[in-house]
Design an enzyme around this catalytic site. Structure first.
Site, PDB file in Angstrom:
ATOM      1  N   LYS A   1       0.838  -1.080   0.104  1.00 28.79           N
ATOM      2  CA  LYS A   1       0.096  -0.055   0.079  1.00 28.79           C
ATOM      3  C   LYS A   1       0.910   1.321  -0.071  1.00 28.79           C
ATOM      4  CE  LYS A   1      -4.184  -1.892   2.188  1.00 28.79           C
ATOM      5  NZ  LYS A   1      -5.041  -1.834   3.397  1.00 28.79           N
TER       6      LYS A   1
ATOM      7  N   LYS B   1      -8.325  -8.607  -9.336  1.00 36.60           N
ATOM      8  CA  LYS B   1      -9.558  -8.614  -8.284  1.00 36.60           C
ATOM      9  C   LYS B   1     -10.558  -7.913  -8.479  1.00 36.60           C
ATOM     10  CE  LYS B   1     -10.002  -9.920  -3.240  1.00 36.60           C
ATOM     11  NZ  LYS B   1      -9.186  -9.763  -2.080  1.00 36.60           N
TER      12      LYS B   1
ATOM     13  N   LYS C   1     -13.706  -1.783  -6.095  1.00 36.80           N
ATOM     14  CA  LYS C   1     -14.456  -0.784  -6.154  1.00 36.80           C
ATOM     15  C   LYS C   1     -13.581   0.485  -6.822  1.00 36.80           C
ATOM     16  CE  LYS C   1     -13.714   1.448  -1.656  1.00 36.80           C
ATOM     17  NZ  LYS C   1     -13.093   2.905  -2.446  1.00 36.80           N
TER      18      LYS C   1
END
Length: 344
Positions: free
Chosen positions: A122, A206, A209
């Protein structure tokens, strides 16, 4: 970690999990987590929270956070969680999570956190620009779990490392403070088929959103026509479907649609593939679209009904938070006594 064998935990079985309130839940969230929460509530005492403390690890619009919390709560309810059976609450409404996290920050070792691959993924190349919370949130996750002395945690592959950290923290606390068996060493509940749902536009990615294409995912709030259209427009290839799963190797979109069908129908992927073997996607897609609409359509309708009454959602979250605080308080009080805090 110490080589000493951990003493057994003798408390009752209890499951805990949570979802961050980032909005726009989709089919992957439903099949990977929500539907399993609904099943688990009938197997052991269940605590399911909305992880709004974790939401702050990256920038979150304060104007949207509360409504996002309600949306996750509505998704829990619409997918079968019963607030009379499971404890449903917002993480920030139970201060014991954060208090225990501080104690665990002092138990966990820096080297353990340095090995957490999710932070590296991240933060990327600019980790010095990331929040301290993003670095230490696995410790807060440990507190989320252990403040309720949860024995089981549903996890995907991306969270297994964090559960191992939770076990290490629990074991070290028990050892360092000479409290054998005080905290359990929670076990992973693997999510099984349907846990990893891929994009409808790219079977190698994957479902998310954050994908700019809304056609890449089926949102929980999508209406029937949208669900059907997204399935019919899903990326596929020109080959016929084979008889054996191993023959789908190298065909990620085909694998994904077979997997979605199997998960929605409660069947094995091999059973579904056998039904459509030798046929093209012109046969599979219409039936998958009908199946998706029959399963997901009512969920979207119920979510919209619930979100139209935010006061009722708040009532459920409030009642759940009260129950959660009642369970967390004795654990935190005992931890304070064990570590030697001043009691007044």
């Amino acid at each position: 970690m110490t080589d000493q064998a951990p003493a057994p935990f003798t408390g009752k079985p209890r499951v805990l999990s949570g979802v961050q309130p980032t909005g726009d839940l989709h089919l992957g969230n439903y099949l990977g987590a929500l539907v399993k929460f609904a099943r688990l509530q009938h197997e052991m005492q269940t605590f399911i929270f909305v992880a709004d403390l974790h939401a702050l690890t990256e920038w979150t619009d304060p104007k949207k956070l509360k409504s996002n919390v309600r949306e996750i709560a509505a998704a829990y309810l619409a997918t079968g969680l019963d607030p009379k059976v499971a404890t449903i609450f917002a993480q920030s409404a139970v201060p014991a999570h954060a208090e225990l996290a501080w104690v665990f920050n002092c138990v966990a070792r820096l080297g353990w956190l340095d090995r957490m691959t999710q932070f590296k993924d991240k933060a990327g190349k600019h980790k010095e620009r990331s929040s301290v919370g993003l670095y230490t949130y696995p410790v807060l996750q440990a507190a989320d779990i252990l403040v309720y002395k949860a024995t089981h945690v549903p996890v995907g592959e991306d969270q297994r490392q964090h559960l191992e950290l939770t076990r290490d923290i629990a074991q070290k606390f028990n050892h360092d403070f000479e409290q054998p068996g005080f905290f359990p060493l929670p076990e992973a509940l693997t999510q099984g088929p349907g846990a990893r749902i891929m994009s409808l536009r790219d079977g190698a990615v994957k479902m998310s959103k954050s994908d700019p294409s809304d056609n890449s995912r089926i949102n929980l709030t999508d209406e029937a026509d949208a669900i059907s259209q997204k399935i019919r427009k899903a990326k596929t290839d020109a080959e016929l479907l084979p008889e054996k799963l191993e023959d789908l190797a190298g065909r990620p979109e085909a694998q994904n649609l077979i997997g979605v069908y199997a998960a929605l129908a409660g069947r094995s992927a091999q059973e579904v593939l056998s039904e459509f073997a030798g046929q093209g996607f012109g046969k599979l897609k219409p039936q998958l679209a009908d199946l998706a609409v029959s399963v997901m359509g009512p969920i979207g309708g119920e979510m919209r009904r619930l979100l139209a009454d935010p006061a009722e959602i708040d009532r459920i979250l409030g009642a759940g938070a009260e129950r959660a605080r009642e369970v967390a308080a004795p654990t935190l009080a005992e931890v304070k006594r064990i570590v030697g805090y001043w009691a007044g």
